[in-house]
Enzyme design. Sequence first.
Site, PDB file in Angstrom:
ATOM      1  N   CYS A 113       0.889  -1.160   0.000  1.00  0.00           N
ATOM      2  CA  CYS A 113       0.000   0.000   0.000  1.00  0.00           C
ATOM      3  C   CYS A 113       0.927   1.209   0.000  1.00  0.00           C
ATOM      4  O   CYS A 113       1.492   1.550   1.039  1.00  0.00           O
ATOM      5  CB  CYS A 113      -0.902   0.002   1.231  1.00  0.00           C
ATOM      6  SG  CYS A 113      -1.891   1.511   1.362  1.00  0.00           S
ATOM      7  N   CYS A 116      -0.685   4.304   2.227  1.00  0.00           N
ATOM      8  CA  CYS A 116      -0.797   4.233   3.691  1.00  0.00           C
ATOM      9  C   CYS A 116      -0.326   2.863   4.172  1.00  0.00           C
ATOM     10  O   CYS A 116       0.881   2.586   4.114  1.00  0.00           O
ATOM     11  CB  CYS A 116      -2.181   4.640   4.200  1.00  0.00           C
ATOM     12  SG  CYS A 116      -3.606   3.846   3.433  1.00  0.00           S
ATOM     13  N   SER A 117      -1.231   2.012   4.620  1.00  0.00           N
ATOM     14  CA  SER A 117      -0.781   0.751   5.219  1.00  0.00           C
ATOM     15  C   SER A 117      -1.811  -0.363   5.047  1.00  0.00           C
ATOM     16  O   SER A 117      -1.890  -1.260   5.865  1.00  0.00           O
ATOM     17  CB  SER A 117      -0.503   0.981   6.710  1.00  0.00           C
ATOM     18  OG  SER A 117      -1.660   1.536   7.329  1.00  0.00           O
ATOM     19  N   CYS A 118      -2.625  -0.288   3.976  1.00  0.00           N
ATOM     20  CA  CYS A 118      -3.714  -1.257   3.784  1.00  0.00           C
ATOM     21  C   CYS A 118      -3.158  -2.685   3.674  1.00  0.00           C
ATOM     22  O   CYS A 118      -2.168  -2.920   2.989  1.00  0.00           O
ATOM     23  CB  CYS A 118      -4.504  -0.902   2.532  1.00  0.00           C
ATOM     24  SG  CYS A 118      -5.268   0.729   2.669  1.00  0.00           S
TER      25      CYS A 118
END
Lengths: 209, 234
Positions: A113, A116-118
């Site tokens: 991702c 962000c941090s998906c």
Amino acid sequence: MSTTPTRPPTVRQPTVRTQEEIAARVKALEAIMIEKGIMTTEAVDRLAEIYENEVGPQLGAAVVAKAWTDPDFRERLLRDGTATCRELGIGGLQGEDMVVVENTDTVHNVIVCTLCSCYPWPVLGLPPNWYKGPQYRSRIVREPRKVLREDFGLDLPESVEVRVWDSSSEMRYWVLPLRPAGTEGMDEQALAALVTRDSMIGTGVVPAP
Amino acid sequence: MNGVHDLGGTDGLGPVPVEEEEPVFHAEWEKAAFGMFSMPFRAGFFGVDQFRFGIEQMHPAIYLLSPYYEHWAHTVEHFGVEKGVLDPADIEERTRYYLENPDAPLPQRSDPDLLAFVDGVVKAGASAARESDKKAAYAVGDRVRVLGSSPLGHTRRARYIRGRTGEIVLAHGTFIYPDSAGNGGGDAPEHVYTVRFTNSELWGEETAEPNGFVYFDVWEPYIVPAAGTEGSAA
């Protein structure tokens, strides 16, 4: 008359906080939100416990092992990841809409991702720090072979196509890794024990037993 | 916004810091910060898109250098203050207090409904899929180009795909549109597609790795028909 430009409240001078400063600030926020009826320490503890002990890569590993041993399940999993994981009681937050992508002898998939941090929490748990950090996120889309080789020890031949899935929407991608050689007689449980988190991210492969 | 969070293709950040046997949480404060998405979400602080936009507004240097869960605490503070639920002076005062008294206890309160919410939301999730009457303007196989402009505010149209052309390989249906919801607007559902880009389209022949693709999800307003394809107005 000179005016002092006003700074938006969320922008602060670039001073990095210490762990102690962050801990105190988070505690202050938590205290206020407890008093306001928004949080409780028991709910914080319960939520942490879920991802420390109940929801983690062992769930994804169980799905992978079943897909390796049950061709109909594998076909359903690749067609509808969300519904098929639900058959095993696996699903929920940050995996409401999952897509499973399959590695083959000629295709290697890896997820990221960049924005962000998906990450697919219901099958892999919470992501490791490196997955959320700027190094992996910046480089894996630009030089995936180099990152896999130099940072993860996975050297893919040029004949293998590399597919990088940037999880920019709420779809959550994860990898069905290749079943290693020498596992022909193994049952689901034994197979699941071989499956690593990184093999489902795509930064690793499942090692032969 | 053209923020530092939009990291795809940035050079010079160094090797991936892989930690062996990494714990799920590295410190107690990380557990509390982790609780600061779902619980303030329940209290109406933000949706997931706004939550991300709050993080994107951190100072770029701090964004890159701070531990991950500080990002979460930052966005909670951002929206809590904006909504008038959190008072900045109160936050500063209590932070000083806990800095001097790190072992001072937190207020204690029991809330069975909140506890039930935590277990419930982990299992059920909160899908961003939304019903819509909108017909999909594109289908699998279509070649599309991503708009090249730089929007202000929250977007998931990353810089490294802007202006690039690829092929739609998956169509997912309609979902909350982050460029609306993340900027305080409504759900405004739009069709989501996965677009496949060749490495050379993204990075140029000189530096692109061979035999590879990047798959990136776009909402329909992000794309136009690729030049030269039928019906293209671009």
